[in-house]
Design a protein around this motif. Structure first.
Motif, PDB file in Angstrom:
ATOM      1  N   ASN A 182       0.951  -1.192  -0.108  1.00 40.24           N
ATOM      2  CA  ASN A 182       0.085  -0.159   0.021  1.00 40.24           C
ATOM      3  C   ASN A 182       0.664   1.278   0.058  1.00 40.24           C
ATOM      4  O   ASN A 182       0.271   2.496   0.043  1.00 40.24           O
ATOM      5  CB  ASN A 182      -1.069  -0.043   1.073  1.00 40.24           C
ATOM      6  CG  ASN A 182      -2.200  -1.072   1.122  1.00 40.24           C
ATOM      7  OD1 ASN A 182      -2.332  -1.388   0.104  1.00 40.24           O
ATOM      8  ND2 ASN A 182      -2.453  -1.339   2.253  1.00 40.24           N
ATOM      9  N   PHE A 183       2.180   1.112  -0.198  1.00 39.93           N
ATOM     10  CA  PHE A 183       2.915   2.313  -0.009  1.00 39.93           C
ATOM     11  C   PHE A 183       3.876   2.348  -1.077  1.00 39.93           C
ATOM     12  O   PHE A 183       4.669   1.305  -1.421  1.00 39.93           O
ATOM     13  CB  PHE A 183       3.607   2.311   1.227  1.00 39.93           C
ATOM     14  CG  PHE A 183       4.625   3.533   1.389  1.00 39.93           C
ATOM     15  CD1 PHE A 183       4.196   4.741   1.375  1.00 39.93           C
ATOM     16  CD2 PHE A 183       6.066   3.224   1.864  1.00 39.93           C
ATOM     17  CE1 PHE A 183       4.928   5.731   1.684  1.00 39.93           C
ATOM     18  CE2 PHE A 183       6.918   4.388   1.869  1.00 39.93           C
ATOM     19  CZ  PHE A 183       6.364   5.837   1.787  1.00 39.93           C
ATOM     20  N   ASP A 203      -6.697   7.728  -1.084  1.00 44.90           N
ATOM     21  CA  ASP A 203      -5.039   7.720  -1.246  1.00 44.90           C
ATOM     22  C   ASP A 203      -4.671   8.886  -0.477  1.00 44.90           C
ATOM     23  O   ASP A 203      -5.268  10.104  -0.813  1.00 44.90           O
ATOM     24  CB  ASP A 203      -4.750   7.715  -2.375  1.00 44.90           C
ATOM     25  CG  ASP A 203      -4.738   6.193  -3.215  1.00 44.90           C
ATOM     26  OD1 ASP A 203      -3.830   5.751  -3.673  1.00 44.90           O
ATOM     27  OD2 ASP A 203      -5.830   5.537  -3.049  1.00 44.90           O
ATOM     28  N   TYR A 211       0.328   6.671  -0.287  1.00 44.40           N
ATOM     29  CA  TYR A 211      -0.220   5.604   0.766  1.00 44.40           C
ATOM     30  C   TYR A 211      -1.771   5.352   0.223  1.00 44.40           C
ATOM     31  O   TYR A 211      -2.610   6.231   0.183  1.00 44.40           O
ATOM     32  CB  TYR A 211      -0.147   6.045   2.108  1.00 44.40           C
ATOM     33  CG  TYR A 211      -0.151   4.691   2.881  1.00 44.40           C
ATOM     34  CD1 TYR A 211       1.103   3.916   3.368  1.00 44.40           C
ATOM     35  CD2 TYR A 211      -1.297   4.295   3.270  1.00 44.40           C
ATOM     36  CE1 TYR A 211       0.887   2.888   4.080  1.00 44.40           C
ATOM     37  CE2 TYR A 211      -1.532   2.963   4.342  1.00 44.40           C
ATOM     38  CZ  TYR A 211      -0.407   2.363   4.604  1.00 44.40           C
ATOM     39  OH  TYR A 211      -0.586   1.167   5.454  1.00 44.40           O
TER      40      TYR A 211
END
Length: 464
Positions: A173-174, A234, A228
């Motif tokens: 997610n990063f 987001d 992220y």
């Protein structure tokens, strides 16, 4: 009656380039990013990611090639009272919008993008001519029978970027990313003024002043981004590193002629290879894309630090016939600014979205790069800066072979400032300046395409 000559000691300030250099959101890049007024730090989904947040490269589908908005803009500028009451100078331009092109590719399990950005484009000319004998002229030179003044002002700004963007998912997610651009920057401007007076005794007096400058700079621009991904939104961060200059040079031209007066004068300077520098400050942007059903809200904050006084071009003092040499100030300074904006991406159909947005665009200049009055009365700083609010609307139509983006952007402003032109004579105090009014309007009409031809070719392999 002894002859008297109207000695015009004028200095022109050319300011039409300020918006593209002191207003950081004046131009936007990337098809959907334009329609969202650049409020896409946490949500960019087109090639504009190279400019707004390079880490978002991991979040978009493969794009073989894209080019944004080889669009056109209709801009109008009107100056009132620049050469006295009731005088007007108008300029209307229909020209191309600064744009970008590029694409994405995969290499060694990493995502890359290449891009070409026309960051700034200004090529403006204002001209004015008049043969009206005003009361101010007769007051100074009562024997005037005929008179002519011609004024020409121009400015050119070109800033072209060529860049490579890299991004990688550090965690599911990063993502992190970097864009590295090479910048080729050219900035020039100048003014030409001619006055001709014919007296009742058929004597002719002539005055001419020409001022011009040129600056070239080559350097690097680095953008670092992070993104992220949450389930419903987001969050993105982008940092613009201050400009890293590699090479810079400047030049300055000054020419002044007085003929047919009680005295004649001629001054001519063509100064080349002057020390010069270009500075662009640190900038930090934070943004988010928030899902609302199948629609999305885009919000953004952009903070740019200020710059202390520095010389854009270091010009030595020049001799203009006064007791002491005359300094030529070519300084710049900027204040820190905080811009904010929002945009709505409204889902209508799988193949059709509607966009609407706004953003503030506050002017950062405290003192901008101008040529000041070179008369014996000293340098008089005339600053012009505008705070804009931009509005954008448009549609995104997804066809089988491409995505087509159509939209429009509008800004306008009106401002008054001390006129940079004054009529003076030896026994008149040089301090009573009238106000000049500037009205500016701009419409941008954009049509952009994204053509995922590489992806299409891959999907066709083995099917035909």
């Amino acid at each position: 009656m002894p002859k008297r000559l109207l000695i015009f000691l004028l200095s022109f300030i050319w300011f039409l380039s300020y918006a593209q250099q002191g207003n950081y959101k004046f131009n936007n890049f990337g098809n959907r990013s334009i329609l969202l007024s650049g409020n896409v730090t946490g949500s960019v989904t087109d090639l504009g990611l190279a400019y707004y947040n390079p880490s978002r490269l991991t979040e978009i589908e493969h794009t073989g090639f894209a080019f944004n908005a080889k669009a056109y803009q209709l801009s109008s500028l009107k100056l009132s009272n620049l050469l006295g009451e009731e005088s007007k100078i108008r300029s209307t331009n229909f020209d191309g919008v600064p744009s970008m092109a590029g694409g994405t590719f995969n290499l060694f399990n990493n995502r890359f993008a290449y891009s070409f950005i026309s960051k700034s484009r200004t090529d403006n000319v204002l001209g004015y001519g008049s043969d009206v004998i005003s009361e101010a002229i007769l007051e100074i030179y009562p024997e005037t029978e005929s008179y002519r003044v011609n004024v020409l002002l121009k400015t050119i700004v070109k800033d072209d970027w060529v860049g490579l963007t890299w991004a990688k998912k550090v965690k599911p997610n990063f993502s992190l990313g970097v864009s590295l651009f090479g910048s080729v920057y050219k900035y020039s401007g100048g003014s030409n003024l001619d006055h001709t007076i014919v007296s009742t005794s058929n004597n002719v007096a002539f005055y001419r002043k020409s001022i011009g400058f040129n600056q070239e700079s080559y350097g690097l621009i680095i953008k670092m981004g992070g993104n992220y991904h949450f389930s419903k939104f987001d969050v993105g961060l982008n940092i613009n590193i201050p400009y890293l200059e590699v090479y810079n040079k400047g030049s300055f031209l000054y020419n002044e002629v007085i003929a047919g007066a009680d005295f004649d004068q001629f001054y001519n300077y063509d100064l080349k290879n002057l020390n010069a520098q270009r500075k662009e400050p640190l900038g930090i942007s934070v943004g988010s894309g928030i899902s609302i059903g199948r629609s999305k809200l885009h919000v953004n904050l952009d903070y740019v630090t200020g710059l202390k006084y520095y010389d854009r071009i270091s010009i030595p003092n020049i001799d203009t016939g006064e007791e002491n040499t005359t300094p030529v100030l070519f300084e710049e300074s900027r204040k820190s600014v905080l811009n904010f904006g929002a945009g709505l991406e409204l889902y209508i159909h799988d193949r059709f979205n509607v966009y609407g947005s706004f953003t503030t665009d506050y002017n950062a200049f405290i003192k901008n790069t101008n040529i000041f009055d070179l008369s014996s009365n000293g340098n008089r700083d005339v600053n012009i800066g505008e705070d804009f609010i931009q509005y954008s609307v448009g549609i995104d139509l997804k066809l089988r072979w491409a995505s087509v983006i159509i939209g429009a952007n509008y800004i306008s402003s009106s401002n008054e400032f001390l006129t940079p032109l004054s009529l003076v004579k030896s026994e008149t105090e040089n301090g009573n300046y009238a106000n000049t009014k500037l009205d500016y309007n701009r419409w941008q009409f954009v049509v952009g395409f994204e053509i995922p031809f590489l992806e299409k070719l891959d999907s066709n392999n083995g099917k035909e």
